[in-house]
Motif scaffolding. Structure first.
Motif, PDB file in Angstrom:
ATOM      1  N   HIS A 274     -61.324 -33.271  43.536  1.00 23.06           N
ATOM      2  CA  HIS A 274     -62.118 -34.449  43.858  1.00 23.06           C
ATOM      3  C   HIS A 274     -63.393 -34.402  43.019  1.00 23.06           C
ATOM      4  O   HIS A 274     -63.496 -33.623  42.061  1.00 23.06           O
ATOM      5  CB  HIS A 274     -62.421 -34.488  45.359  1.00 23.06           C
ATOM      6  CG  HIS A 274     -63.019 -33.214  45.899  1.00 23.06           C
ATOM      7  ND1 HIS A 274     -64.348 -32.878  45.736  1.00 23.06           N
ATOM      8  CD2 HIS A 274     -62.461 -32.179  46.585  1.00 23.06           C
ATOM      9  CE1 HIS A 274     -64.585 -31.705  46.302  1.00 23.06           C
ATOM     10  NE2 HIS A 274     -63.454 -31.251  46.829  1.00 23.06           N
ATOM     11  N   ASN A 275     -64.380 -35.220  43.354  1.00 24.61           N
ATOM     12  CA  ASN A 275     -65.610 -35.257  42.561  1.00 24.61           C
ATOM     13  C   ASN A 275     -66.850 -35.251  43.457  1.00 24.61           C
ATOM     14  O   ASN A 275     -67.868 -35.848  43.122  1.00 24.61           O
ATOM     15  CB  ASN A 275     -65.623 -36.467  41.631  1.00 24.61           C
ATOM     16  CG  ASN A 275     -65.545 -37.788  42.391  1.00 24.61           C
ATOM     17  OD1 ASN A 275     -65.218 -37.813  43.574  1.00 24.61           O
ATOM     18  ND2 ASN A 275     -65.826 -38.882  41.714  1.00 24.61           N
ATOM     19  N   LEU A 276     -66.780 -34.566  44.595  1.00 20.65           N
ATOM     20  CA  LEU A 276     -67.875 -34.595  45.555  1.00 20.65           C
ATOM     21  C   LEU A 276     -69.162 -34.024  44.979  1.00 20.65           C
ATOM     22  O   LEU A 276     -70.231 -34.621  45.126  1.00 20.65           O
ATOM     23  CB  LEU A 276     -67.478 -33.826  46.821  1.00 20.65           C
ATOM     24  CG  LEU A 276     -68.526 -33.778  47.939  1.00 20.65           C
ATOM     25  CD1 LEU A 276     -68.913 -35.187  48.372  1.00 20.65           C
ATOM     26  CD2 LEU A 276     -68.005 -32.975  49.124  1.00 20.65           C
ATOM     27  N   SER A 277     -69.097 -32.875  44.322  1.00 22.16           N
ATOM     28  CA  SER A 277     -70.308 -32.267  43.770  1.00 22.16           C
ATOM     29  C   SER A 277     -71.005 -33.218  42.803  1.00 22.16           C
ATOM     30  O   SER A 277     -72.230 -33.371  42.834  1.00 22.16           O
ATOM     31  CB  SER A 277     -69.964 -30.956  43.045  1.00 22.16           C
ATOM     32  OG  SER A 277     -69.545 -29.964  43.960  1.00 22.16           O
ATOM     33  N   ARG A 278     -70.218 -33.842  41.963  1.00 25.74           N
ATOM     34  CA  ARG A 278     -70.816 -34.746  40.972  1.00 25.74           C
ATOM     35  C   ARG A 278     -71.414 -35.977  41.638  1.00 25.74           C
ATOM     36  O   ARG A 278     -72.504 -36.425  41.258  1.00 25.74           O
ATOM     37  CB  ARG A 278     -69.774 -35.170  39.939  1.00 25.74           C
ATOM     38  CG  ARG A 278     -70.360 -36.061  38.837  1.00 25.74           C
ATOM     39  CD  ARG A 278     -69.374 -36.323  37.724  1.00 25.74           C
ATOM     40  NE  ARG A 278     -69.975 -37.130  36.669  1.00 25.74           N
ATOM     41  CZ  ARG A 278     -70.739 -36.667  35.689  1.00 25.74           C
ATOM     42  NH1 ARG A 278     -71.009 -35.371  35.631  1.00 25.74           N
ATOM     43  NH2 ARG A 278     -71.230 -37.463  34.756  1.00 25.74           N
ATOM     44  N   LEU A 279     -70.756 -36.515  42.632  1.00 29.46           N
ATOM     45  CA  LEU A 279     -71.275 -37.722  43.276  1.00 29.46           C
ATOM     46  C   LEU A 279     -72.575 -37.447  44.020  1.00 29.46           C
ATOM     47  O   LEU A 279     -73.409 -38.342  44.164  1.00 29.46           O
ATOM     48  CB  LEU A 279     -70.228 -38.286  44.240  1.00 29.46           C
ATOM     49  CG  LEU A 279     -68.967 -38.859  43.600  1.00 29.46           C
ATOM     50  CD1 LEU A 279     -68.027 -39.385  44.668  1.00 29.46           C
ATOM     51  CD2 LEU A 279     -69.300 -39.961  42.596  1.00 29.46           C
ATOM     52  N   ILE A 280     -72.763 -36.228  44.482  1.00 31.14           N
ATOM     53  CA  ILE A 280     -73.995 -35.890  45.194  1.00 31.14           C
ATOM     54  C   ILE A 280     -75.160 -35.704  44.228  1.00 31.14           C
ATOM     55  O   ILE A 280     -76.289 -36.095  44.518  1.00 31.14           O
ATOM     56  CB  ILE A 280     -73.788 -34.617  46.044  1.00 31.14           C
ATOM     57  CG1 ILE A 280     -72.803 -34.903  47.191  1.00 31.14           C
ATOM     58  CG2 ILE A 280     -75.111 -34.116  46.629  1.00 31.14           C
ATOM     59  CD1 ILE A 280     -72.428 -33.678  48.000  1.00 31.14           C
ATOM     60  N   GLN A 281     -74.896 -35.120  43.058  1.00 28.23           N
ATOM     61  CA  GLN A 281     -75.966 -34.858  42.087  1.00 28.23           C
ATOM     62  C   GLN A 281     -75.591 -35.372  40.696  1.00 28.23           C
ATOM     63  O   GLN A 281     -75.856 -34.714  39.690  1.00 28.23           O
ATOM     64  CB  GLN A 281     -76.270 -33.354  42.027  1.00 28.23           C
ATOM     65  CG  GLN A 281     -76.877 -32.795  43.297  1.00 28.23           C
ATOM     66  CD  GLN A 281     -77.286 -31.335  43.180  1.00 28.23           C
ATOM     67  OE1 GLN A 281     -77.187 -30.702  42.131  1.00 28.23           O
ATOM     68  NE2 GLN A 281     -77.766 -30.783  44.283  1.00 28.23           N
ATOM     69  N   SER A 287     -77.335 -40.998  43.033  1.00 25.79           N
ATOM     70  CA  SER A 287     -76.587 -40.157  43.965  1.00 25.79           C
ATOM     71  C   SER A 287     -75.915 -41.045  44.995  1.00 25.79           C
ATOM     72  O   SER A 287     -76.485 -42.031  45.458  1.00 25.79           O
ATOM     73  CB  SER A 287     -77.519 -39.173  44.674  1.00 25.79           C
ATOM     74  OG  SER A 287     -76.834 -38.519  45.728  1.00 25.79           O
ATOM     75  N   ARG A 288     -74.690 -40.709  45.356  1.00 24.03           N
ATOM     76  CA  ARG A 288     -73.989 -41.498  46.377  1.00 24.03           C
ATOM     77  C   ARG A 288     -74.463 -41.155  47.786  1.00 24.03           C
ATOM     78  O   ARG A 288     -74.149 -41.874  48.725  1.00 24.03           O
ATOM     79  CB  ARG A 288     -72.495 -41.266  46.290  1.00 24.03           C
ATOM     80  CG  ARG A 288     -71.748 -41.695  45.026  1.00 24.03           C
ATOM     81  CD  ARG A 288     -72.372 -42.791  44.209  1.00 24.03           C
ATOM     82  NE  ARG A 288     -71.482 -43.233  43.146  1.00 24.03           N
ATOM     83  CZ  ARG A 288     -71.746 -43.126  41.857  1.00 24.03           C
ATOM     84  NH1 ARG A 288     -72.895 -42.593  41.462  1.00 24.03           N
ATOM     85  NH2 ARG A 288     -70.888 -43.557  40.956  1.00 24.03           N
ATOM     86  N   TRP A 289     -75.181 -40.065  47.925  1.00 31.21           N
ATOM     87  CA  TRP A 289     -75.695 -39.667  49.233  1.00 31.21           C
ATOM     88  C   TRP A 289     -77.172 -39.295  49.096  1.00 31.21           C
ATOM     89  O   TRP A 289     -77.505 -38.204  48.649  1.00 31.21           O
ATOM     90  CB  TRP A 289     -74.935 -38.467  49.791  1.00 31.21           C
ATOM     91  CG  TRP A 289     -73.540 -38.759  50.259  1.00 31.21           C
ATOM     92  CD1 TRP A 289     -73.156 -39.142  51.503  1.00 31.21           C
ATOM     93  CD2 TRP A 289     -72.334 -38.671  49.501  1.00 31.21           C
ATOM     94  NE1 TRP A 289     -71.803 -39.296  51.577  1.00 31.21           N
ATOM     95  CE2 TRP A 289     -71.258 -39.015  50.354  1.00 31.21           C
ATOM     96  CE3 TRP A 289     -72.041 -38.329  48.172  1.00 31.21           C
ATOM     97  CZ2 TRP A 289     -69.941 -39.033  49.932  1.00 31.21           C
ATOM     98  CZ3 TRP A 289     -70.731 -38.351  47.746  1.00 31.21           C
ATOM     99  CH2 TRP A 289     -69.696 -38.695  48.628  1.00 31.21           C
ATOM    100  N   SER A 290     -78.066 -40.186  49.480  1.00 31.49           N
ATOM    101  CA  SER A 290     -79.502 -39.897  49.464  1.00 31.49           C
ATOM    102  C   SER A 290     -79.947 -39.610  50.898  1.00 31.49           C
ATOM    103  O   SER A 290     -79.880 -40.499  51.755  1.00 31.49           O
ATOM    104  CB  SER A 290     -80.296 -41.082  48.915  1.00 31.49           C
ATOM    105  OG  SER A 290     -80.031 -41.297  47.544  1.00 31.49           O
ATOM    106  N   PRO A 291     -80.392 -38.391  51.198  1.00 26.42           N
ATOM    107  CA  PRO A 291     -80.836 -38.081  52.571  1.00 26.42           C
ATOM    108  C   PRO A 291     -81.976 -38.992  52.994  1.00 26.42           C
ATOM    109  O   PRO A 291     -82.845 -39.342  52.190  1.00 26.42           O
ATOM    110  CB  PRO A 291     -81.301 -36.629  52.470  1.00 26.42           C
ATOM    111  CG  PRO A 291     -80.619 -36.071  51.259  1.00 26.42           C
ATOM    112  CD  PRO A 291     -80.499 -37.223  50.301  1.00 26.42           C
ATOM    113  N   THR A 292     -81.996 -39.365  54.249  1.00 22.85           N
ATOM    114  CA  THR A 292     -83.019 -40.258  54.771  1.00 22.85           C
ATOM    115  C   THR A 292     -84.183 -39.483  55.382  1.00 22.85           C
ATOM    116  O   THR A 292     -84.059 -38.310  55.740  1.00 22.85           O
ATOM    117  CB  THR A 292     -82.429 -41.170  55.857  1.00 22.85           C
ATOM    118  OG1 THR A 292     -81.951 -40.348  56.940  1.00 22.85           O
ATOM    119  CG2 THR A 292     -81.287 -42.004  55.316  1.00 22.85           C
ATOM    120  N   LYS A 293     -85.296 -40.176  55.520  1.00 25.80           N
ATOM    121  CA  LYS A 293     -86.447 -39.601  56.214  1.00 25.80           C
ATOM    122  C   LYS A 293     -86.066 -39.199  57.636  1.00 25.80           C
ATOM    123  O   LYS A 293     -86.519 -38.167  58.159  1.00 25.80           O
ATOM    124  CB  LYS A 293     -87.601 -40.594  56.243  1.00 25.80           C
ATOM    125  CG  LYS A 293     -88.838 -40.120  57.010  1.00 25.80           C
ATOM    126  CD  LYS A 293     -89.926 -41.193  57.020  1.00 25.80           C
ATOM    127  CE  LYS A 293     -91.205 -40.688  57.678  1.00 25.80           C
ATOM    128  NZ  LYS A 293     -91.025 -40.428  59.121  1.00 25.80           N
TER     129      LYS A 293
END
Length: 545
Positions: A274-281, A287-293
């Protein structure tokens, strides 16, 4: 027909030789010359395992309030309450789960034809029953009442109404218990690596009992897993990295060092990736996942207190946010000075592209862009970031950590939580990372609610594992999905021009997404997909849709 089947069988056999679960499977296998021996049953069973969630499990995190997707993706629309019955995702989840259930039903209608010991057949059938229960549990969590399909349907049977949710849940829990009674407790290794066992059946029983407010059943099932004595939290001996290490290649089941993961979607280089590592960074996009406040603020300070009352917390600048916090924070959310894969070589913003220094907001193709100012590092295998779709990390579907959290929550919901219950569950999670214990007396002394703190612990431990959305729904906290998604303070940016167009709240925090809505009770369940309702009006429709 026989020639086609023969070619298909050769494909399956050659694929299976590469390792368990490495099969790209057909929907079903039906032939008078099949179902004769254990090898054929295992091949057919592998098609059922193909229904276990992979990276799409992590994508479900986009529906909650832990992370923000950069575009109007379908999961973001669901989390924002801005979707209708014809949204493609609403139908694809329904169709995908029922396709998996069909594969399980094909197996369960044919496995007894094999001329092998009944005990072996029953064990393999139990694995298929667990997978079917897992898929039904996912459907119930999304749609409520759903068709309870336990056989391969003919055309006339496709147009029945939905079964009541409680009836389906009864079936799920019974199936999981009966399957647990047929499965071995030992963790499978070798050619059986990744195969479901007794612990998997009981852990899923605990999950779906908890999801459906059957707290006594959930607590007992969780304790049954704990009493098996075969699972333990993963550690590499270092509290500063043990938690994050589990979600790298070091934590893959094939390495033989992970006794925590109970159910995983195994991935193998050059076979299933898959490509999870790349999609996160991803180094040249958002980034497909930006942590929220909201997620960042949920982490306690190292004294065990929330940031709003702890004397240890300060936020004069970006770096301050990461200091004196629960160690799981920096093992989940990227801290300045940490290694990462999100910056391209030659970008003047970073003298060392391999070390994270500050968030990037401008999309110039030279680094990973965040919408909130934060990045995840959990689940990132840094060398895999640069390889595109060649990430072979396992996806953890069920961990022993979740079982411990379920035990504590179920006990608390019954009003029977003791300090010992915390010590054999949540405090084991904290010991792994060197975090201060949760003490009931201290919570009371500081005016903290035990239920809220147990829920906080679940959010922190299971962040970016696809659980948050379902927790919000079952806790009836839909109002959280209507809140603006925020990020860091705008004033923390090293270069003010990069955030000049960012809207902020009255306290200066970036508003990364507004306009979200949640209508109760409508949004506590997904609608029956438009296309399914059109084909079969007997399915009815959920409230508000």
């Amino acid at each position: 027909m026989k020639k086609i089947f023969y070619i298909l069988s050769i494909f399956l056999l050659s694929a299976c030789n590469k390792g368990f679960l490495d099969v790209v499977s057909p929907d079903e296998i039906v032939n008078e010359s099949f179902w004769n021996n254990e090898e054929q049953l295992v091949l057919a069973l592998n098609t059922c395992y193909n229904s276990l969630r992979n990276i799409n499990l992590i994508e479900e995190e986009m529906q909650g309030d832990n992370s923000l997707y950069p575009t109007s993706a379908q999961r973001r629309l669901v989390g924002s309450g801005t979707f209708a019955t014809d949204l493609g995702l609403i139908n694809s989840e329904w169709v995908g789960d029922y396709a998996g259930i069909r594969r399980c039903n094909v197996f369960l209608e044919n496995y007894n034809k094999a001329s092998i010991p009944q005990e072996t057949k029953d064990r393999l059938a139990a694995e298929a029953r667990v997978i079917r229960a897992y898929l039904l549990g996912h459907l119930v969590s999304l749609y409520g009442d759903v068709p309870l399909v336990t056989k391969v349907l003919d055309i006339d049977e496709l147009y029945e109404p939905r079964n009541p949710k409680e009836q389906v849940v009864d079936f799920i829990l019974n199936e999981l218990q009966e399957s647990a009674d047929l499965l071995d407790a030992a963790i499978n290794t070798g050619v059986k690596l990744g195969r479901l066992n007794k612990g998997a059946a009981l852990a899923l029983k605990a999950r779906y009992a908890l999801y459906n407010n059957r707290f006594d059943v959930a607590q007992k099932a969780a304790k049954d897993v704990m009493d098996l004595g075969v699972y333990a939290l993963y550690t590499n001996g270092n509290p500063a990295s043990s938690y994050s290490d589990l979600f790298t290649y070091n934590g893959k089941l094939a390495n033989g060092k992970n006794r925590e993961t109970i159910i995983a979607r195994l991935n193998l280089k050059d076979v299933s990736m898959h490509n999870l590592s790349r999609l996160i960074q991803v180094p040249n996009e958002n980034s497909r996942w930006s942590p929220t406040k909201s997620l960042v603020d949920a982490y306690l300070c190292s004294d065990g207190l929330p940031i709003n009352i702890s004397p240890l917390y300060k936020e004069n600048n970006y770096n301050d946010v990461f200091e004196n916090r629960d160690p799981r924070m920096t093992q989940t959310i990227l801290k300045p000075g940490s290694a990462w894969g999100g910056m391209k070589d030659g970008n003047p913003a970073n003298t060392n592209p391999g070390i994270f220094t500050a968030p990037k907001f401008n999309a110039d193709g030279q680094g990973c862009v965040t919408l909130t100012g934060y990045y995840f590092n959990k689940y990132v295998e840094i060398p895999a970031v640069a390889t595109g779709n060649r990430d072979a990390n396992d996806i953890h579907i069920m961990r022993y950590a979740e079982v411990l959290l379920t035990y504590a929550e179920a006990a608390a919901e019954q009003g029977a939580l003791s300090q010992n219950d915390l010590d054999i569950s949540i405090n084991l999670l904290r010991d792994r990372v060197g975090m201060k214990h949760m003490e009931i007396a201290e919570l009371t002394a500081n005016g903290l609610n035990v239920r809220d703190e147990i829920r906080r612990e679940r959010r922190i431990e299971l962040a970016i594992e696809g659980q948050r959305y379902f927790d919000i729904l079952r806790w009836k906290q839909g109002n959280l999905l209507a809140e603006d998604m925020k990020g860091m303070k705008k004033s923390w940016a090293l270069v003010s021009s990069t955030v000049s167009n960012k809207t902020t709240d009255q306290n200066g925090y970036i508003i990364a997404l507004s306009g979200r809505t949640f209508v109760a009770p409508k949004h506590y369940l997904w609608p029956v997909p438009f296309i399914q309702y059109t084909r079969n009006p007997a399915l009815g429709q959920n409230t508000g849709w």
